[in-house]
Structures are given as C-alpha cells and as structure tokens.
Design a protein around this motif. Structure first.
Motif, PDB file in Angstrom:
ATOM      1  N   LEU A  15    -128.081  -8.245   8.005  1.00 36.21           N
ATOM      2  CA  LEU A  15    -126.844  -7.795   7.417  1.00 36.21           C
ATOM      3  C   LEU A  15    -126.426  -6.680   8.075  1.00 36.21           C
ATOM      4  O   LEU A  15    -126.832  -5.432   8.152  1.00 36.21           O
ATOM      5  N   THR A  16    -124.980  -6.970   8.526  1.00 45.57           N
ATOM      6  CA  THR A  16    -124.239  -5.906   9.190  1.00 45.57           C
ATOM      7  C   THR A  16    -122.911  -5.869   8.464  1.00 45.57           C
ATOM      8  O   THR A  16    -122.204  -7.204   8.397  1.00 45.57           O
ATOM      9  N   HIS A  17    -122.329  -4.765   8.131  1.00 44.23           N
ATOM     10  CA  HIS A  17    -120.996  -4.617   7.785  1.00 44.23           C
ATOM     11  C   HIS A  17    -120.232  -3.492   8.089  1.00 44.23           C
ATOM     12  O   HIS A  17    -120.802  -2.380   8.203  1.00 44.23           O
ATOM     13  N   THR A  18    -118.948  -3.298   8.824  1.00 39.25           N
ATOM     14  CA  THR A  18    -118.308  -2.366   9.384  1.00 39.25           C
ATOM     15  C   THR A  18    -116.942  -2.137   8.682  1.00 39.25           C
ATOM     16  O   THR A  18    -116.364  -3.363   8.147  1.00 39.25           O
ATOM     17  N   PHE A  19    -116.513  -1.061   8.437  1.00 41.79           N
ATOM     18  CA  PHE A  19    -115.164  -0.653   8.011  1.00 41.79           C
ATOM     19  C   PHE A  19    -114.553   0.283   9.294  1.00 41.79           C
ATOM     20  O   PHE A  19    -114.588   1.439   9.690  1.00 41.79           O
ATOM     21  N   GLY A  20    -113.772  -0.556   9.996  1.00 37.10           N
ATOM     22  CA  GLY A  20    -113.016  -0.174  11.216  1.00 37.10           C
ATOM     23  C   GLY A  20    -114.246  -0.033  12.274  1.00 37.10           C
ATOM     24  O   GLY A  20    -114.850  -0.833  12.509  1.00 37.10           O
ATOM     25  N   ASP A  21    -114.256   1.594  12.492  1.00 40.18           N
ATOM     26  CA  ASP A  21    -115.299   1.645  13.776  1.00 40.18           C
ATOM     27  C   ASP A  21    -116.463   2.193  12.991  1.00 40.18           C
ATOM     28  O   ASP A  21    -117.660   2.770  13.778  1.00 40.18           O
ATOM     29  N   THR A  22    -116.433   2.329  11.769  1.00 42.31           N
ATOM     30  CA  THR A  22    -117.871   2.967  10.843  1.00 42.31           C
ATOM     31  C   THR A  22    -118.748   1.515  10.694  1.00 42.31           C
ATOM     32  O   THR A  22    -118.138   0.761   9.953  1.00 42.31           O
ATOM     33  N   LYS A  23    -119.995   1.760  10.848  1.00 47.18           N
ATOM     34  CA  LYS A  23    -120.888   0.629  10.755  1.00 47.18           C
ATOM     35  C   LYS A  23    -121.535   0.997   9.367  1.00 47.18           C
ATOM     36  O   LYS A  23    -122.640   1.758   9.298  1.00 47.18           O
ATOM     37  N   ALA A  24    -121.284   0.571   8.162  1.00 49.08           N
ATOM     38  CA  ALA A  24    -121.686   0.905   6.780  1.00 49.08           C
ATOM     39  C   ALA A  24    -123.353   0.419   6.821  1.00 49.08           C
ATOM     40  O   ALA A  24    -124.097   1.054   6.199  1.00 49.08           O
ATOM     41  N   VAL A  25    -123.412  -0.924   7.157  1.00 51.71           N
ATOM     42  CA  VAL A  25    -124.605  -1.491   7.004  1.00 51.71           C
ATOM     43  C   VAL A  25    -125.135  -1.953   8.700  1.00 51.71           C
ATOM     44  O   VAL A  25    -124.095  -2.631   9.247  1.00 51.71           O
ATOM     45  N   ASP A  26    -126.033  -1.951   9.067  1.00 51.67           N
ATOM     46  CA  ASP A  26    -126.669  -1.955  10.130  1.00 51.67           C
ATOM     47  C   ASP A  26    -127.805  -2.627  10.757  1.00 51.67           C
ATOM     48  O   ASP A  26    -128.950  -2.267  10.795  1.00 51.67           O
TER      49      ASP A  26
ATOM     50  N   ASP B 249    -140.855  -1.599  -9.606  1.00 51.28           N
ATOM     51  CA  ASP B 249    -142.184  -2.079  -8.783  1.00 51.28           C
ATOM     52  C   ASP B 249    -142.131  -1.732  -7.301  1.00 51.28           C
ATOM     53  O   ASP B 249    -143.202  -1.482  -6.784  1.00 51.28           O
ATOM     54  N   ARG B 250    -141.089  -1.741  -6.629  1.00 53.00           N
ATOM     55  CA  ARG B 250    -141.062  -1.587  -5.253  1.00 53.00           C
ATOM     56  C   ARG B 250    -139.530  -0.922  -5.201  1.00 53.00           C
ATOM     57  O   ARG B 250    -138.647  -0.739  -5.735  1.00 53.00           O
ATOM     58  N   VAL B 251    -139.604  -0.086  -3.955  1.00 51.39           N
ATOM     59  CA  VAL B 251    -138.591   0.539  -3.574  1.00 51.39           C
ATOM     60  C   VAL B 251    -138.194   0.557  -2.117  1.00 51.39           C
ATOM     61  O   VAL B 251    -139.191   0.522  -1.088  1.00 51.39           O
ATOM     62  N   GLY B 252    -136.901   0.520  -1.705  1.00 47.72           N
ATOM     63  CA  GLY B 252    -136.562   0.623  -0.304  1.00 47.72           C
ATOM     64  C   GLY B 252    -135.628   1.774  -0.132  1.00 47.72           C
ATOM     65  O   GLY B 252    -134.695   2.201  -0.721  1.00 47.72           O
ATOM     66  N   LEU B 253    -136.232   2.586   1.054  1.00 50.03           N
ATOM     67  CA  LEU B 253    -135.606   3.960   1.154  1.00 50.03           C
ATOM     68  C   LEU B 253    -134.447   3.651   2.547  1.00 50.03           C
ATOM     69  O   LEU B 253    -134.864   3.403   3.309  1.00 50.03           O
ATOM     70  N   MET B 254    -133.355   3.671   2.226  1.00 48.57           N
ATOM     71  CA  MET B 254    -132.326   3.193   2.989  1.00 48.57           C
ATOM     72  C   MET B 254    -131.692   4.561   3.803  1.00 48.57           C
ATOM     73  O   MET B 254    -131.357   5.461   2.968  1.00 48.57           O
ATOM     74  N   HIS B 255    -131.261   4.607   4.929  1.00 52.12           N
ATOM     75  CA  HIS B 255    -130.652   5.574   5.708  1.00 52.12           C
ATOM     76  C   HIS B 255    -130.139   4.944   6.849  1.00 52.12           C
ATOM     77  O   HIS B 255    -130.450   4.295   7.692  1.00 52.12           O
ATOM     78  N   ARG B 256    -128.712   5.392   7.084  1.00 53.64           N
ATOM     79  CA  ARG B 256    -127.787   5.056   8.214  1.00 53.64           C
ATOM     80  C   ARG B 256    -127.688   3.470   8.310  1.00 53.64           C
ATOM     81  O   ARG B 256    -128.011   2.846   9.585  1.00 53.64           O
ATOM     82  N   GLY B 257    -127.754   2.792   7.099  1.00 54.70           N
ATOM     83  CA  GLY B 257    -127.354   1.280   7.340  1.00 54.70           C
ATOM     84  C   GLY B 257    -128.641   0.297   7.190  1.00 54.70           C
ATOM     85  O   GLY B 257    -128.629  -0.858   7.323  1.00 54.70           O
ATOM     86  N   ARG B 258    -129.913   1.039   7.413  1.00 51.71           N
ATOM     87  CA  ARG B 258    -131.078   0.339   7.397  1.00 51.71           C
ATOM     88  C   ARG B 258    -132.250   0.658   6.451  1.00 51.71           C
ATOM     89  O   ARG B 258    -132.281   1.952   5.967  1.00 51.71           O
ATOM     90  N   VAL B 259    -132.971  -0.061   6.097  1.00 49.81           N
ATOM     91  CA  VAL B 259    -134.355   0.213   5.323  1.00 49.81           C
ATOM     92  C   VAL B 259    -135.338   1.143   6.156  1.00 49.81           C
ATOM     93  O   VAL B 259    -135.690   0.263   7.187  1.00 49.81           O
ATOM     94  N   ARG B 260    -135.644   2.204   5.756  1.00 46.35           N
ATOM     95  CA  ARG B 260    -136.463   2.877   6.630  1.00 46.35           C
ATOM     96  C   ARG B 260    -137.752   3.053   6.104  1.00 46.35           C
ATOM     97  O   ARG B 260    -138.999   3.300   7.026  1.00 46.35           O
ATOM     98  N   ALA B 261    -138.124   2.917   4.871  1.00 43.65           N
ATOM     99  CA  ALA B 261    -139.431   2.732   4.344  1.00 43.65           C
ATOM    100  C   ALA B 261    -139.367   1.855   3.066  1.00 43.65           C
ATOM    101  O   ALA B 261    -138.351   1.644   2.400  1.00 43.65           O
ATOM    102  N   LEU B 262    -140.577   1.017   2.909  1.00 40.35           N
ATOM    103  CA  LEU B 262    -140.623  -0.160   1.966  1.00 40.35           C
ATOM    104  C   LEU B 262    -141.826  -0.232   1.360  1.00 40.35           C
ATOM    105  O   LEU B 262    -142.956  -0.159   2.179  1.00 40.35           O
TER     106      LEU B 262
END
Length: 298
Positions: free
Chosen positions: A35-46, A229-242
C-alpha cells in the motif's frame, strides 16, 4: 448508507476455489499489500504490508507522521487506492467500496457527535446512514446505547455529555450497524485514565459478545500493551516491527542484552526514535487538529 452510483455491485468474498485465496486459508479481516499513498511529493504510506486477523485487537502504533491515519483512511475507502492493495474480509477496497463500508464501524480522531442532538438522535442518524433496516433501527439504537452504558443518558443533548461519554457515544454510532471490523483512530485521546479504561471495557465487551475485529491507533503504549493481541510499529510509512507486545519487548531485551524486560514504550523509541525527524507527514495541521480534539474531549 446509500449506494454510490460509481461503485460496481459488491461481489462475494473469495472462497476456497478463488485463486486469490489458497484452499482452506481463512480470509483476513484486513490485508494491505504494498500500500502506497502520496500527498504531492510526500509519501505518507510507503509500500505498507499489513495483515489483521479476524477477531483480534490489532494496534497500529507510531509517531506523528508515520502514516497511520493515512493507512486507516485507505482501509476505510476515504482515500482512493489502486486495485489489489487493500482488502477487507476479501473485498477489494478499490473495486467494492460500498461492500467494504458496510463491514466497517469507524471512530475518527476528530469528534463526530452532534452536540445539538440527543445521544439517541446521534446514533439513530448513523443507523440511517448505514442503511439499518427501518424495522430494526429502534432496537439496534437501543442495543448500541446499552452496549456503551448510555441508555440512561440517551435522551440528553450530547452537548451535556462529559468527554468520556462523548467518546462512548461515538462508539455507539460505530456499533449500530453491527460491524465486522471496528476501526478506532486515537479513541481515548485527551481522556482521563478512568474514562480511558471505561471506553476499553466497552470495546472489549462488544468484541467478546460479537467476535468483531478491532483495528486501533493509539499513542498510549500502556493501552496497546494491555489490550492489543498484536501490534505493528509503523515508521516512515511502513511497519518496522510486528508481534505481540510481549514478543516485541522480549526482542528488544535480547538486542540490548538485558534481563530486565523493557516496556512497549522502550520498543517504540527503539524503532522510531523521537519521531521528530520524520518528514512523511503529520505537520502542524495534524497537531492542531489533535489538540482541538483533546480540548473538546477534556
């Protein structure tokens, strides 16, 4: 909810015979693939990959600007996504928007209750929006209000409610359509500890009674540790730990070579740092919005 003429007819969720699902594999409540979503030049989800299992409470954590709310808005079809990137119980969020929306209950960061209406009128309005059959509406409204312990205050104006009561009212609004997936974006922001506990008690009571799946974003690490029950740690548009909160805490202890079990907040800091150097979104507009919400709730 009325039918969007731009939407194609909803199609059934994939079955065992569907090539998109291996034989015997359960359909996940939420599946995001690249999943990727950008706002202009900003990539919010990468390139976000995320899978939320049916029946679990899944916490999506991360600093401001990590992309959590943008991801939530993609899942709820409030933001457009390409076909195949987001599925909710097997329904493609790009091709079956109305089918996805009918499965959801959503409590956003910003308050959505109308202070000029009574609690009952607020919930009844959502029952109409979500096309709850007319013959069932009164009973479903009563059930939703009772589920969050607002039956006695149902005929008072929402403007007279405390912050905790307003958040519970919004929960009732989301529950009136009997959703299979409840999405909560910072549901307890600005609430005192007692009110926060009360909101979670009602969420868990409904979940245990119905088996619904819960996807929540929160900055309260103690909430995530206790209720998810579970968590995903998100940073810079991606899940970095799950993983489960305990798994993530033990993993950090192993990396640090310590016998003392870190807190989930320690894990958060280790993965995301301060978050102050994150330029993927969440600027002053989001901060102002969050502060306004906190003031209104508090």
């Amino acid at each position: 909810m009325t039918t969007d003429p731009a939407d194609p007819p909803a199609t059934p969720a994939p079955t065992a015979a569907d090539p998109a699902e291996p034989a015997g594999a359960p359909v996940e409540a939420v599946s995001c693939t690249g999943l990727t979503h950008t706002f202009g030049d900003t990539k919010a989800v990468d390139g976000l990959d995320l899978a939320v299992r049916q029946g679990e409470v899944f916490g999506l954590l991360g600093p401001n600007g990590a992309g959590k709310t943008t991801a939530i808005r993609c899942i709820t079809t409030l933001l457009p996504v390409p076909a195949g990137m987001v599925r909710v119980f097997g329904h493609d969020a790009a091709k079956e928007r109305m089918g996805v929306r009918r499965l959801l209950g959503y409590v956003p960061q910003q308050l959505s209750a109308d202070s000029g209406l009574t609690g009952r009128e607020n919930v009844a309005l959502f029952a109409r929006v979500f096309d709850v059959p007319r013959r069932e509406r009164a009973a479903r409204v009563d059930q939703a209000l009772a589920a969050v312990d607002l039956a006695d205050a149902a005929d008072r104006l929402a403007g007279t409610y405390s912050g905790g009561m307003v958040r519970r009212l919004e929960l009732a609004q989301a529950l009136v359509s009997a959703p299979r997936l409840l999405i909560l974006d910072e549901p307890t922001i600005g609430l005192d500890p007692i009110a926060r506990t009360g909101v979670w008690e009602h969420i868990n009571a409904v979940r245990e009674a119905t088996g619904m799946t819960v996807l929540v974003t929160t900055h309260y690490m103690d909430e995530a540790d206790q209720y998810c029950d579970r968590v995903g740690l998100m940073h810079r548009g991606r899940v970095r730990a799950l993983g489960t909160p305990v798994e993530l805490r033990r993993g950090l202890a192993e990396r640090q070579g310590t016998e003392t079990l870190p807190t989930l907040e320690d894990v958060f800091r280790d993965i995301a740092g301060s978050g102050l150097d994150d330029n993927t979104g969440g600027g002053f507009r989001d901060v102002r919005s969050t502060r306004r919400t906190a003031r209104r709730v508090g």
